[in-house]
Design a protein around this motif. Sequence first.
Motif, mmCIF file in Angstrom:
data_model
loop_
_atom_site.group_PDB
_atom_site.id
_atom_site.type_symbol
_atom_site.label_atom_id
_atom_site.label_comp_id
_atom_site.label_asym_id
_atom_site.label_seq_id
_atom_site.Cartn_x
_atom_site.Cartn_y
_atom_site.Cartn_z
ATOM 1 N N ASN A 1 0.806 -1.222 0.000
ATOM 2 C CA ASN A 1 0.000 0.000 0.000
ATOM 3 C C ASN A 1 0.835 1.265 0.000
ATOM 4 O OD1 ASN A 1 -2.327 -1.394 -0.063
ATOM 5 N ND2 ASN A 1 -2.590 -1.480 2.160
ATOM 6 N N ASN A 2 2.020 1.167 0.614
ATOM 7 C CA ASN A 2 2.848 2.372 0.694
ATOM 8 C C ASN A 2 3.769 2.471 -0.516
ATOM 9 O OD1 ASN A 2 4.467 0.239 1.207
ATOM 10 N ND2 ASN A 2 5.550 1.141 2.946
ATOM 11 N N GLN A 3 3.332 1.903 -1.623
ATOM 12 C CA GLN A 3 4.163 1.938 -2.825
ATOM 13 C C GLN A 3 4.366 3.379 -3.275
ATOM 14 O OE1 GLN A 3 2.674 -0.308 -6.129
ATOM 15 N NE2 GLN A 3 4.589 -0.172 -7.239
ATOM 16 N N PRO A 4 5.629 3.756 -3.565
ATOM 17 C CA PRO A 4 5.844 5.127 -4.031
ATOM 18 C C PRO A 4 5.212 5.331 -5.407
ATOM 19 C CG PRO A 4 7.867 3.825 -4.227
ATOM 20 C CD PRO A 4 6.869 2.963 -3.517
ATOM 21 N N LYS A 5 4.804 6.566 -5.683
ATOM 22 C CA LYS A 5 4.270 6.893 -7.007
ATOM 23 C C LYS A 5 5.433 6.862 -7.997
ATOM 24 C CE LYS A 5 0.422 8.293 -9.029
ATOM 25 N NZ LYS A 5 -0.850 7.594 -8.892
ATOM 26 N N ILE A 6 5.227 6.208 -9.124
ATOM 27 C CA ILE A 6 6.281 6.126 -10.135
ATOM 28 C C ILE A 6 5.964 7.157 -11.220
ATOM 29 C CG2 ILE A 6 7.461 4.637 -11.790
ATOM 30 C CD1 ILE A 6 6.126 2.319 -9.909
ATOM 31 N N ASP B 1 10.800 10.231 -23.115
ATOM 32 C CA ASP B 1 11.338 11.101 -24.171
ATOM 33 C C ASP B 1 10.736 10.823 -25.553
ATOM 34 O OD1 ASP B 1 12.654 8.798 -25.021
ATOM 35 O OD2 ASP B 1 14.677 9.672 -24.944
ATOM 36 N N ASP B 2 9.936 9.759 -25.677
ATOM 37 C CA ASP B 2 9.019 9.614 -26.808
ATOM 38 C C ASP B 2 7.888 8.737 -26.297
ATOM 39 O OD1 ASP B 2 9.520 6.896 -27.270
ATOM 40 O OD2 ASP B 2 10.268 7.163 -29.306
ATOM 41 N N PRO B 3 6.753 8.669 -26.977
ATOM 42 C CA PRO B 3 5.561 8.192 -26.278
ATOM 43 C C PRO B 3 5.409 6.676 -26.270
ATOM 44 C CG PRO B 3 4.979 8.826 -28.449
ATOM 45 C CD PRO B 3 6.443 9.075 -28.322
ATOM 46 N N THR B 4 6.539 5.960 -26.398
ATOM 47 C CA THR B 4 6.407 4.513 -26.502
ATOM 48 C C THR B 4 6.883 3.793 -25.249
ATOM 49 O OG1 THR B 4 8.548 4.468 -27.623
ATOM 50 C CG2 THR B 4 6.609 4.557 -29.016
ATOM 51 N N GLY B 5 7.299 4.536 -24.221
ATOM 52 C CA GLY B 5 7.846 3.895 -23.017
ATOM 53 C C GLY B 5 6.815 3.199 -22.167
ATOM 54 N N SER B 6 5.542 3.453 -22.457
ATOM 55 C CA SER B 6 4.468 2.797 -21.705
ATOM 56 C C SER B 6 4.171 1.434 -22.314
ATOM 57 C CB SER B 6 3.217 3.668 -21.751
ATOM 58 O OG SER B 6 2.922 3.982 -23.107
ATOM 59 N N GLN B 7 5.115 0.923 -23.126
ATOM 60 C CA GLN B 7 4.842 -0.246 -23.950
ATOM 61 C C GLN B 7 4.814 -1.560 -23.177
ATOM 62 O OE1 GLN B 7 9.354 0.518 -25.229
ATOM 63 N NE2 GLN B 7 8.047 0.082 -26.911
ATOM 64 N N THR B 8 4.947 -1.516 -21.838
ATOM 65 C CA THR B 8 4.864 -2.764 -21.075
ATOM 66 C C THR B 8 3.876 -2.661 -19.915
ATOM 67 O OG1 THR B 8 6.704 -2.051 -19.684
ATOM 68 C CG2 THR B 8 7.263 -3.396 -21.592
ATOM 69 N N VAL B 9 3.125 -1.563 -19.833
ATOM 70 C CA VAL B 9 2.180 -1.399 -18.718
ATOM 71 C C VAL B 9 0.780 -1.096 -19.273
ATOM 72 C CG1 VAL B 9 3.925 -0.677 -17.038
ATOM 73 C CG2 VAL B 9 2.838 1.035 -18.477
ATOM 74 N N ALA C 1 14.908 1.778 -20.148
ATOM 75 C CA ALA C 1 13.913 1.411 -21.157
ATOM 76 C C ALA C 1 12.660 0.964 -20.396
ATOM 77 C CB ALA C 1 14.475 0.314 -22.051
ATOM 78 N N ALA C 2 11.777 0.226 -21.067
ATOM 79 C CA ALA C 2 10.444 -0.006 -20.491
ATOM 80 C C ALA C 2 10.356 -1.135 -19.470
ATOM 81 C CB ALA C 2 9.452 -0.267 -21.627
ATOM 82 N N SER C 3 11.227 -2.152 -19.542
ATOM 83 C CA SER C 3 10.979 -3.366 -18.745
ATOM 84 C C SER C 3 11.052 -3.145 -17.233
ATOM 85 C CB SER C 3 11.924 -4.488 -19.168
ATOM 86 O OG SER C 3 11.575 -4.933 -20.469
ATOM 87 N N ILE C 4 11.904 -2.238 -16.762
ATOM 88 C CA ILE C 4 11.960 -1.980 -15.316
ATOM 89 C C ILE C 4 10.639 -1.361 -14.827
ATOM 90 C CG2 ILE C 4 13.036 0.309 -15.511
ATOM 91 C CD1 ILE C 4 13.801 -2.236 -12.732
ATOM 92 N N LEU C 5 9.924 -0.664 -15.728
ATOM 93 C CA LEU C 5 8.650 -0.038 -15.338
ATOM 94 C C LEU C 5 7.614 -1.098 -14.997
ATOM 95 C CD1 LEU C 5 8.480 2.748 -18.063
ATOM 96 C CD2 LEU C 5 9.395 2.896 -15.748
ATOM 97 N N THR C 6 7.584 -2.182 -15.788
ATOM 98 C CA THR C 6 6.680 -3.305 -15.519
ATOM 99 C C THR C 6 6.941 -3.819 -14.115
ATOM 100 O OG1 THR C 6 7.220 -3.934 -17.783
ATOM 101 C CG2 THR C 6 5.845 -5.468 -16.538
#
Length: 441
Positions: A2-7, A12-20, A234-239
């Motif tokens: 629950n206390n997860q920090p906001k990420i 820098d281009d709109p494709t980094g959300s490609q794993t969430v 890149a994107a994978s750490i975001l997942t």
Amino acid sequence: MNNQPKIIVLDDDPTGSQTVHSCLLLMQWDVDTLRLGLRDNSPIFFVLTNTRALPPESATSVTRKVCQNLKLALAAENISDFLVVSRSDSTLRGHYPIETDAIAQELGPFNAHFLVPAFFEGGRITRDSIHYLMVDGVPTPVHETEFARDSVFGYHHSYLPQYVEEKTQGRISAESVTRFLLDDIRKGSLQRLLQLRDNQCAVVDGENQADLNTFAMDVLTTASQGKRFLFRSAASILTALAALPPQPIPAENMAEYVRGGKPGAIIVGSHVEKTTQQLESLLQVEGTVGIEVDVARLLNDGVDESTQLLKEILLQVQTVHDSGKTPVVYTSRQELTFKDVNTRLDFGVKVSALLMDIVQGLPADIGFLISKGGITSNDVLSTGLALNSARLLGQILAGCSMVMTTSEHPQFPNLPVVLFPGNVGDADALGTVYQRLTTNV
């Protein structure tokens, strides 16, 4: 947790959300729009800065402005627990260290900044601190690929500590970079993370998602104990950091989002070789009709030329649409040469402006829109569709996000838009996405 920090991701281009999925993409960064992202239920949100398309000075000032407004938004929402990610290219192209320096100056101090370029869906892995791109199943050091010869962001090293030394012009020496190797990550990194200080530069291995999931759990635990971290990734750490459940509608069923079962439109801007192969393959697929934009005509300075070109293309688009088919509007493929980088970037702006005029002139009842190329996709969202935010639905193909416009959009309400990066997928990937959106409809 629950206390997860906001990420908070500056993309820098709109494709980094490609794993969430299921989070907000913000196309603007005024304080009120940033507060929308901070208040949203999702643990993660993206600010699309599009800085990869900008010269260094502009990239710095945009990044600073976002961070200054973010500071105000965080204070207004009373949030002190957050992680900042400078999301960039999995083939190491982008404004590093310009962006991480600006973020550290505005939102710091940080205990460390991590380089995590692995992106598994795109076949990018990091082993022994060397970053690889899978080419036909063979791990190839990324400095041996076309991406390292990029005319704006070229580099000479795949060994990340040397890449850091090269990009920081020796300010951060290769020897001073901390390395998190696969063995370290798999055994657990808590103790080492707790010891990091003074914005220490660290590079992180990853061969599969499980590696980064393990590392992310240690990062989140350490962050909950007061450590402050910045990522260049890149994107994978975001997942891994966001730890989301599966997306609501699986990729193969995303035709459910298509408006009224109508044919769509496809805009192709990216020039990398992979895009050209994918375009050729797409144009073989039943139901698509290619419309080439001869960008060399824009070299003639007259406004009339671009107006005339726009008129011709929109007429062709409408004709194809009326026949029940999907127009594929693509920029001519030959690489033009320019006297310097800024002239090239300026011409890119001109081409993009024309493409965005085409987007704005698309038939109002298209069923979907596919945008091919990172910079093109950013412009489609922020200029072509004039959105200040969009909800990410998930991925229609590994590495390809689908977003939806708001129901209040004046021209294209609830339109599903696919953001397809230039360098993702096999030769048939663009055709696959098109077929997923036009089956069972």
